[in-house]
Design an enzyme around this catalytic site. Structure first.
Site, PDB file in Angstrom:
ATOM      1  N   TYR A 112      58.300  79.761 -41.856  1.00 29.12           N
ATOM      2  CA  TYR A 112      58.440  81.182 -41.705  1.00 29.12           C
ATOM      3  C   TYR A 112      57.361  82.216 -42.520  1.00 29.12           C
ATOM      4  O   TYR A 112      56.298  81.581 -42.781  1.00 29.12           O
ATOM      5  CB  TYR A 112      59.785  81.604 -42.104  1.00 29.12           C
ATOM      6  CG  TYR A 112      60.238  82.983 -41.380  1.00 29.12           C
ATOM      7  CD1 TYR A 112      59.926  83.475 -40.150  1.00 29.12           C
ATOM      8  CD2 TYR A 112      61.068  83.891 -42.174  1.00 29.12           C
ATOM      9  CE1 TYR A 112      60.359  84.738 -39.335  1.00 29.12           C
ATOM     10  CE2 TYR A 112      61.336  85.117 -41.694  1.00 29.12           C
ATOM     11  CZ  TYR A 112      61.155  85.507 -40.425  1.00 29.12           C
ATOM     12  OH  TYR A 112      61.321  86.844 -40.016  1.00 29.12           O
ATOM     13  N   LYS A 167      70.710  70.575 -15.745  1.00 29.29           N
ATOM     14  CA  LYS A 167      69.202  70.281 -15.248  1.00 29.29           C
ATOM     15  C   LYS A 167      68.474  70.097 -16.689  1.00 29.29           C
ATOM     16  O   LYS A 167      67.456  69.114 -17.060  1.00 29.29           O
ATOM     17  CB  LYS A 167      68.483  71.580 -14.507  1.00 29.29           C
ATOM     18  CG  LYS A 167      69.327  71.584 -13.162  1.00 29.29           C
ATOM     19  CD  LYS A 167      68.145  70.601 -11.955  1.00 29.29           C
ATOM     20  CE  LYS A 167      68.912  70.568 -10.832  1.00 29.29           C
ATOM     21  NZ  LYS A 167      68.181  69.701  -9.754  1.00 29.29           N
ATOM     22  N   ASP A 235      64.896  72.646  -5.387  1.00 32.49           N
ATOM     23  CA  ASP A 235      65.693  72.323  -3.965  1.00 32.49           C
ATOM     24  C   ASP A 235      64.776  71.815  -2.867  1.00 32.49           C
ATOM     25  O   ASP A 235      65.287  71.205  -1.752  1.00 32.49           O
ATOM     26  CB  ASP A 235      66.569  73.262  -3.876  1.00 32.49           C
ATOM     27  CG  ASP A 235      67.669  73.439  -5.074  1.00 32.49           C
ATOM     28  OD1 ASP A 235      68.537  72.708  -4.998  1.00 32.49           O
ATOM     29  OD2 ASP A 235      67.519  74.416  -5.708  1.00 32.49           O
ATOM     30  N   LEU A 268      68.500  73.560   7.914  1.00 30.18           N
ATOM     31  CA  LEU A 268      66.908  73.703   7.476  1.00 30.18           C
ATOM     32  C   LEU A 268      66.832  74.883   6.569  1.00 30.18           C
ATOM     33  O   LEU A 268      65.822  75.856   6.807  1.00 30.18           O
ATOM     34  CB  LEU A 268      65.960  74.142   8.956  1.00 30.18           C
ATOM     35  CG  LEU A 268      66.238  73.226   9.992  1.00 30.18           C
ATOM     36  CD1 LEU A 268      65.741  73.652  11.261  1.00 30.18           C
ATOM     37  CD2 LEU A 268      65.363  71.899   9.596  1.00 30.18           C
ATOM     38  N   GLY A 269      67.495  74.840   5.644  1.00 26.35           N
ATOM     39  CA  GLY A 269      67.534  75.713   4.480  1.00 26.35           C
ATOM     40  C   GLY A 269      66.380  75.238   3.597  1.00 26.35           C
ATOM     41  O   GLY A 269      65.496  74.642   3.760  1.00 26.35           O
ATOM     42  N   ALA A 271      66.303  72.940   1.067  1.00 24.31           N
ATOM     43  CA  ALA A 271      66.005  71.623   0.989  1.00 24.31           C
ATOM     44  C   ALA A 271      65.568  70.911   2.377  1.00 24.31           C
ATOM     45  O   ALA A 271      64.452  70.354   2.388  1.00 24.31           O
ATOM     46  CB  ALA A 271      67.238  70.755   0.606  1.00 24.31           C
ATOM     47  N   ASN A 347      75.702  68.289  -1.890  1.00 21.05           N
ATOM     48  CA  ASN A 347      76.515  68.283  -3.034  1.00 21.05           C
ATOM     49  C   ASN A 347      77.126  69.264  -3.051  1.00 21.05           C
ATOM     50  O   ASN A 347      76.940  70.461  -2.776  1.00 21.05           O
ATOM     51  CB  ASN A 347      75.461  68.187  -4.297  1.00 21.05           C
ATOM     52  CG  ASN A 347      74.735  66.870  -4.392  1.00 21.05           C
ATOM     53  OD1 ASN A 347      75.389  65.860  -4.238  1.00 21.05           O
ATOM     54  ND2 ASN A 347      73.536  67.159  -4.606  1.00 21.05           N
ATOM     55  N   ASN A 372      68.794  62.053  -5.035  1.00 21.35           N
ATOM     56  CA  ASN A 372      69.142  63.113  -5.716  1.00 21.35           C
ATOM     57  C   ASN A 372      67.545  63.528  -6.389  1.00 21.35           C
ATOM     58  O   ASN A 372      66.814  62.836  -6.732  1.00 21.35           O
ATOM     59  CB  ASN A 372      70.090  62.962  -6.816  1.00 21.35           C
ATOM     60  CG  ASN A 372      70.713  64.361  -7.201  1.00 21.35           C
ATOM     61  OD1 ASN A 372      69.775  65.008  -8.044  1.00 21.35           O
ATOM     62  ND2 ASN A 372      71.850  64.848  -7.033  1.00 21.35           N
ATOM     63  N   ASN A 373      67.569  64.872  -6.322  1.00 27.74           N
ATOM     64  CA  ASN A 373      66.122  65.315  -7.177  1.00 27.74           C
ATOM     65  C   ASN A 373      65.957  65.058  -8.294  1.00 27.74           C
ATOM     66  O   ASN A 373      65.180  65.153  -8.997  1.00 27.74           O
ATOM     67  CB  ASN A 373      65.980  66.614  -6.675  1.00 27.74           C
ATOM     68  CG  ASN A 373      67.018  67.718  -7.192  1.00 27.74           C
ATOM     69  OD1 ASN A 373      67.729  67.430  -7.882  1.00 27.74           O
ATOM     70  ND2 ASN A 373      67.074  68.844  -6.519  1.00 27.74           N
TER      71      ASN A 373
HETATM   72  N1  LIG Z   1      70.622  65.627  -2.818  1.00 22.81           N
HETATM   73  C1  LIG Z   1      69.748  66.419  -3.650  1.00 22.81           C
HETATM   74  O1  LIG Z   1      69.105  66.210  -4.362  1.00 22.81           O
HETATM   75  C2  LIG Z   1      69.919  67.830  -3.042  1.00 22.81           C
HETATM   76  C3  LIG Z   1      70.974  68.341  -2.338  1.00 22.81           C
HETATM   77  N2  LIG Z   1      70.811  69.648  -1.762  1.00 22.81           N
HETATM   78  C4  LIG Z   1      72.096  70.068  -1.114  1.00 22.81           C
HETATM   79  O2  LIG Z   1      71.738  70.382   0.131  1.00 22.81           O
HETATM   80  C5  LIG Z   1      72.784  71.840   0.619  1.00 22.81           C
HETATM   81  C6  LIG Z   1      71.938  72.888   1.089  1.00 22.81           C
HETATM   82  O3  LIG Z   1      70.986  73.298  -0.118  1.00 22.81           O
HETATM   83  P1  LIG Z   1      69.916  74.194   0.178  1.00 22.81           P
HETATM   84  O4  LIG Z   1      69.011  73.829   1.238  1.00 22.81           O
HETATM   85  O5  LIG Z   1      69.376  74.621  -1.139  1.00 22.81           O
HETATM   86  O6  LIG Z   1      70.696  75.581   0.787  1.00 22.81           O
HETATM   87  P2  LIG Z   1      70.269  76.407   1.945  1.00 22.81           P
HETATM   88  O7  LIG Z   1      71.496  77.716   1.736  1.00 22.81           O
HETATM   89  O8  LIG Z   1      68.741  77.123   1.783  1.00 22.81           O
HETATM   90  O9  LIG Z   1      70.202  75.865   3.220  1.00 22.81           O
HETATM   91  C7  LIG Z   1      71.517  75.420   3.997  1.00 22.81           C
HETATM   92  C8  LIG Z   1      71.078  75.348   5.429  1.00 22.81           C
HETATM   93  O10 LIG Z   1      72.296  74.791   6.139  1.00 22.81           O
HETATM   94  C9  LIG Z   1      72.361  75.598   7.465  1.00 22.81           C
HETATM   95  N3  LIG Z   1      73.615  75.037   7.871  1.00 22.81           N
HETATM   96  C10 LIG Z   1      75.026  75.362   7.336  1.00 22.81           C
HETATM   97  N4  LIG Z   1      75.893  74.861   8.092  1.00 22.81           N
HETATM   98  C11 LIG Z   1      75.244  74.313   9.064  1.00 22.81           C
HETATM   99  C12 LIG Z   1      75.753  73.518  10.511  1.00 22.81           C
HETATM  100  N5  LIG Z   1      76.989  73.371  10.501  1.00 22.81           N
HETATM  101  N6  LIG Z   1      74.779  73.016  11.241  1.00 22.81           N
HETATM  102  C13 LIG Z   1      73.472  73.149  10.791  1.00 22.81           C
HETATM  103  N7  LIG Z   1      72.997  74.023   9.723  1.00 22.81           N
HETATM  104  C14 LIG Z   1      73.877  74.392   9.069  1.00 22.81           C
HETATM  105  C15 LIG Z   1      72.323  76.896   7.055  1.00 22.81           C
HETATM  106  O11 LIG Z   1      72.126  77.644   7.872  1.00 22.81           O
HETATM  107  C16 LIG Z   1      71.133  76.885   5.795  1.00 22.81           C
HETATM  108  O12 LIG Z   1      69.988  77.034   6.889  1.00 22.81           O
HETATM  109  C17 LIG Z   1      73.599  72.051  -0.525  1.00 22.81           C
HETATM  110  O13 LIG Z   1      74.919  71.166  -0.284  1.00 22.81           O
HETATM  111  C18 LIG Z   1      72.747  71.114  -1.744  1.00 22.81           C
HETATM  112  O14 LIG Z   1      73.766  70.522  -2.732  1.00 22.81           O
HETATM  113  C19 LIG Z   1      69.903  70.438  -2.164  1.00 22.81           C
HETATM  114  C20 LIG Z   1      68.919  70.017  -2.992  1.00 22.81           C
HETATM  115  C21 LIG Z   1      68.848  68.674  -3.720  1.00 22.81           C
HETATM  116  C1  LIG Z   2      70.725  68.417  -6.932  1.00 18.18           C
HETATM  117  C2  LIG Z   2      70.632  69.706  -6.444  1.00 18.18           C
HETATM  118  O1  LIG Z   2      69.757  70.356  -6.804  1.00 18.18           O
HETATM  119  C3  LIG Z   2      71.530  70.657  -5.517  1.00 18.18           C
HETATM  120  O2  LIG Z   2      72.400  69.637  -4.911  1.00 18.18           O
HETATM  121  O3  LIG Z   2      71.263  71.740  -5.263  1.00 18.18           O
HETATM  122 MG   LIG Z   3      69.767  72.540  -6.474  1.00 20.04          MG
END
Ligand SMILES: NC(=O)C1=CN([C@@H]2O[C@H](COP(=O)(O)OP(=O)(O)OC[C@H]3O[C@@H](n4cnc5c(N)ncnc54)[C@H](O)[C@@H]3O)[C@@H](O)[C@H]2O)C=CC1
Ligand SMILES: CC(=O)C(=O)O
Ligand SMILES: [Mg+2]
Length: 439
Positions: A112, A167, A235, A268-269, A271, A347, A372-373
């Protein structure tokens, strides 16, 4: 009532006789409980005490497990049911710790004032030296607005903090990086970009986490363009890297040519769109996507993807189905085609449980616990920081995916995330590509 995964540890006393434990395990399985870790606490002549971690769909299933085990009688006793998950979060999971002990006055003066002033002046004269004389170059901000926390939705940044701390734990353990959660009380892209720009000098890189779509796209693009340090929305790209790796491994095992694979993306969010973009950039021609949101579908079309009329059409048509909707149980077993690859990545609950997809005829199935990421982001950031990269490029991400594939054992879809060699390999691959570009 929303179903939630309940993880508890049963402390069970079991007679020390062959077959006794098997009866307990069968009782747990009979009512749907999954057995996780088993730890022997005491071995006695008459009885043995074990911690048995069980994973249940909900509290009702947990109560059924407890009743079923207690009903065994004959010396089997549940001594306690503990909640290890909540316990592991008491007081938070991270702590900023000093690397230096201050035990004497000379330590104090070195660490310091007045000693520290020399270092400040050295950095003032040569700003690039901040990387060596401070922790900045090894620290990553984990920035969230809490709008898409796992698949829990917009629960806010404070409720999302346990994920951000998680994380940070993974950054530390797998890559030796200090991850610092930054919770933002705004989702307005202008304000998020402005705020992150004002604080970025504390960090060597920025990881954006659980920021929902569509605002996550603008935020990431602008921060990437405007900051001189790596910025990555995990994501999107961390997930896309790991999904590409598992896609390539599954194609090899199922003898599908990746370029000719017909891929269906549900959701199509953040991820989902990044997964589609990465697969298309890797040369996969037939990428179909569906989403409830028309804007999301149009975004995919803008990138060259195609859409389908319904979930049923997608399930009927595609060899490889990837789901990131956050909707538990969206894919019904009767929708699964024989020989299909199903990656239900949401998840905390997948669109279909891997065991159900396999039973329905899938050739490979995995959920977001496996694909998983965590397999990507620690090594990607380690490699980028090591190379002093200014950005994380597509080539760096592909190198990360290929390193994950190379570290996957035959028969597995992805490597074990607990294997430090995987994170090391990802970091080296990313650093190598980043360094080539820098030359
Ligand atoms: N395994 C991994 O490493 C990861 C998993 N995820 C998971 O993916 C999921 C989404 O995360 P994000 O993309 O960040 O969220 P986000 O909110 O950006 O995207 C979700 C999308 O799913 C759509 N959606 C919801 N219900 C639906 C249905 N019945 N049919 C068709 N489309 C539908 C929504 O309109 C939205 O566009 C979460 O459960 C998250 O945990 C996300 C990142 C990493
Ligand atoms: C693993 C992760 O980043 C998620 O499910 O959002
Ligand atoms: Mg995440």
């Amino acid at each position: 009532m929303t179903e939630r995964q309940v993880i508890r540890t049963l402390i069970v006393e079991i007679p020390s006789a062959p077959g006794s434990f098997a009866k307990v395990a069968t009782a747990i399985g009979n009512v749907g409980g999954d057995i996780g870790d088993i730890k022997t606490i005491k071995i006695g002549t008459l009885s043995t005490v074990r911690d048995i971690t069980v994973v249940c769909e909900d509290d009702d299933e947990l109560n059924a497990v407890v009743s079923e085990v207690e009903a065994l009688g004959n010396g089997v006793k549940i001594l306690a049911v503990t909640d290890d998950v909540l316990k592991a979060h008491e007081g938070g999971k991270i702590h900023m710790k000093s690397k230096t002990d201050v035990r004497s006055l000379s330590d104090l003066r070195r660490v310091y004032t007045p000693g520290v002033a020399n270092v400040c002046e050295e950095i003032q004269r040569h700003p690039e030296k901040a990387r060596y004389f401070t922790s900045i170059g090894n620290t990553v901000a984990i920035v969230t607005d809490g709008t898409a926390v796992l698949g829990l939705g917009n629960i806010g940044p404070v409720a999302g903090m346990p994920v951000m701390e998680g994380k940070a734990v993974l950054f530390d353990q797998f890559a030796g990086i200090s991850g610092v959660p930054v919770l933002l009380d705004t989702s307005d892209p202008d304000k998020v970009v402005e705020t992150v720009k004002h604080i970025h000098q504390s960090y060597g890189a920025i990881l954006l986490e659980d920021i929902g779509s569509p605002h996550c796209f603008e935020i990431e693009e602008r921060l990437k363009a405007e900051l001189p340090i790596p910025v990555m929305h995990d994501d999107q790209h961390g997930t896309a890297v790991v999904t590409l790796a598992s896609f390539l491994t599954a194609c090899k095992a199922a003898e599908i040519d990746p370029a000719k694979a017909v891929v269906g993306q549900i959701g199509l969010g953040a991820a989902g769109i990044a997964i589609c973009r990465m697969l298309m950039a890797y040369g996969v021609k037939d990428v179909f996507g569906i989403d409830l949101n028309e804007e999301a579908v149009n975004r995919l079309k803008g990138y060259g993807g195609k859409t389908m009329d319904s979930l049923n059409d997608l399930m009927d048509t595609c060899d490889i189905v990837i789901a990131t909707t956050g909707v538990q149980g969206l894919i019904k077993p009767e929708m699964v085609k024989k020989g299909q690859v199903i990656l239900a990545l949401s998840n905390p609950h997948p669109e279909i449980r891997p065991e159900d997809a396999l039973e329905a005829g899938a050739a490979f199935a995995a959920d977001g616990r496996l694909v998983n990421n965590v397999l990507g982001f620690p090594g990607i950031f380690r490699g980028a920081l090591n190379a002093e990269a200014k950005e994380i490029t597509y080539a760096m991400l592909i190198a990360a995916a290929e390193a994950i594939v190379d570290n996957t054992r035959p028969g597995d879809l992805v490597p074990n995330a607990l294997n430090p060699a995987v994170h090391q390999a990802v970091a080296e691959a990313v650093e190598r590509v980043a360094s080539i570009k820098a030359k």
